[in-house]
Design a protein around this motif. Structure first.
Motif, PDB file in Angstrom:
ATOM      1  N   LYS A   5      -2.808  -0.633  15.988  1.00 33.26           N
ATOM      2  CA  LYS A   5      -3.638   0.699  15.136  1.00 33.26           C
ATOM      3  C   LYS A   5      -3.612   0.450  13.785  1.00 33.26           C
ATOM      4  CE  LYS A   5      -4.524   3.919  18.829  1.00 33.26           C
ATOM      5  NZ  LYS A   5      -4.326   5.391  19.282  1.00 33.26           N
ATOM      6  N   VAL A  49      -4.114  -5.315  24.089  1.00 32.68           N
ATOM      7  CA  VAL A  49      -3.952  -4.915  22.472  1.00 32.68           C
ATOM      8  C   VAL A  49      -5.235  -4.234  22.004  1.00 32.68           C
ATOM      9  CG1 VAL A  49      -1.982  -6.474  22.221  1.00 32.68           C
ATOM     10  CG2 VAL A  49      -4.253  -7.166  21.654  1.00 32.68           C
ATOM     11  N   TYR A  91     -10.822   0.129  21.909  1.00 32.04           N
ATOM     12  CA  TYR A  91      -9.324   0.702  22.221  1.00 32.04           C
ATOM     13  C   TYR A  91      -8.470  -0.089  21.524  1.00 32.04           C
ATOM     14  CZ  TYR A  91      -5.173   0.791  24.711  1.00 32.04           C
ATOM     15  OH  TYR A  91      -3.878   0.836  25.027  1.00 32.04           O
ATOM     16  N   TYR A  92      -7.460   0.631  20.977  1.00 26.05           N
ATOM     17  CA  TYR A  92      -6.396  -0.245  20.340  1.00 26.05           C
ATOM     18  C   TYR A  92      -5.259   0.302  20.821  1.00 26.05           C
ATOM     19  CZ  TYR A  92      -9.924  -1.660  17.009  1.00 26.05           C
ATOM     20  OH  TYR A  92     -11.129  -2.423  16.581  1.00 26.05           O
ATOM     21  N   ALA A  93      -4.154  -0.568  21.403  1.00 29.63           N
ATOM     22  CA  ALA A  93      -2.753  -0.299  21.370  1.00 29.63           C
ATOM     23  C   ALA A  93      -2.177   0.521  20.150  1.00 29.63           C
ATOM     24  CB  ALA A  93      -2.035  -1.468  22.110  1.00 29.63           C
ATOM     25  N   ASP A  94      -1.522   1.430  20.428  1.00 28.75           N
ATOM     26  CA  ASP A  94      -0.569   2.049  19.279  1.00 28.75           C
ATOM     27  C   ASP A  94       0.104   1.048  18.206  1.00 28.75           C
ATOM     28  OD1 ASP A  94       0.559   4.969  21.130  1.00 28.75           O
ATOM     29  OD2 ASP A  94      -1.525   4.369  20.277  1.00 28.75           O
ATOM     30  N   SER A  95       0.713   0.000  18.856  1.00 25.44           N
ATOM     31  CA  SER A  95       1.191  -0.932  17.792  1.00 25.44           C
ATOM     32  C   SER A  95       0.386  -1.862  16.994  1.00 25.44           C
ATOM     33  CB  SER A  95       2.131  -1.860  18.973  1.00 25.44           C
ATOM     34  OG  SER A  95       1.211  -2.570  19.692  1.00 25.44           O
ATOM     35  N   GLU A 151       0.036  -7.485  28.072  1.00 22.06           N
ATOM     36  CA  GLU A 151      -0.547  -5.996  27.564  1.00 22.06           C
ATOM     37  C   GLU A 151      -1.772  -6.010  27.107  1.00 22.06           C
ATOM     38  OE1 GLU A 151       1.738  -4.244  24.459  1.00 22.06           O
ATOM     39  OE2 GLU A 151       2.264  -6.036  23.109  1.00 22.06           O
TER      40      GLU A 151
END
Length: 120
Positions: free
Chosen positions: A64, A47, A58-62, A45
């Motif tokens: 941030k 990240v 960009y950041y994955a929600d997990s 995934e």
């Protein structure tokens, strides 16, 4: 471009690590760079990513609020600063690059992975 990731290791939950991704090539500043991770039994995934135009990220929600991606074009290096690490952050982290990407990344270049293990 050739990429080399390092900086992984074993850390306790709540700790921090910084992963550098060093790149070869004189046009590195025009590459978008992403950090991907693959946990055991899970798909790889994205990240975090940083794009060349304006340095948007960009950041994955997990991740941030805990991870920060940055780049130093003079050193041809992208960094992933990881704070407040959780056991769920455990995995092999890869940096990857795509020339000219501005808001999404489909890498054509991959570095070798570096293992991050977060103990509880």
């Amino acid at each position: 471009v050739q990429l080399q990731a390092c900086g992984g290791g074993l850390v306790q939950a709540g700790g921090s690590l910084r992963l550098p991704c060093a790149a070869s090539g004189r046009t590195f500043s025009r590459y978008a760079v992403g950090w991907f991770r693959q946990a055991p039994g899970k798909e790889r995934e994205l990240v975090a990513a940083i794009y060349w135009s304006g340095g948007s990220t960009y950041y994955a929600d997990s991740v941030k609020g805990r991870f920060t991606i940055s780049r130093d074009n003079a050193k041809n290096t992208v960094y992933l600063q990881m704070n407040s690490l959780k056991p769920g952050d455990t995995g092999v982290y890869y940096c990857a690059a795509e020339y000219g990407a501005t808001d999404t990344i489909t890498p054509g270049y991959w570095g070798q992975g570096t293992q991050v293990t977060v103990s509880s």
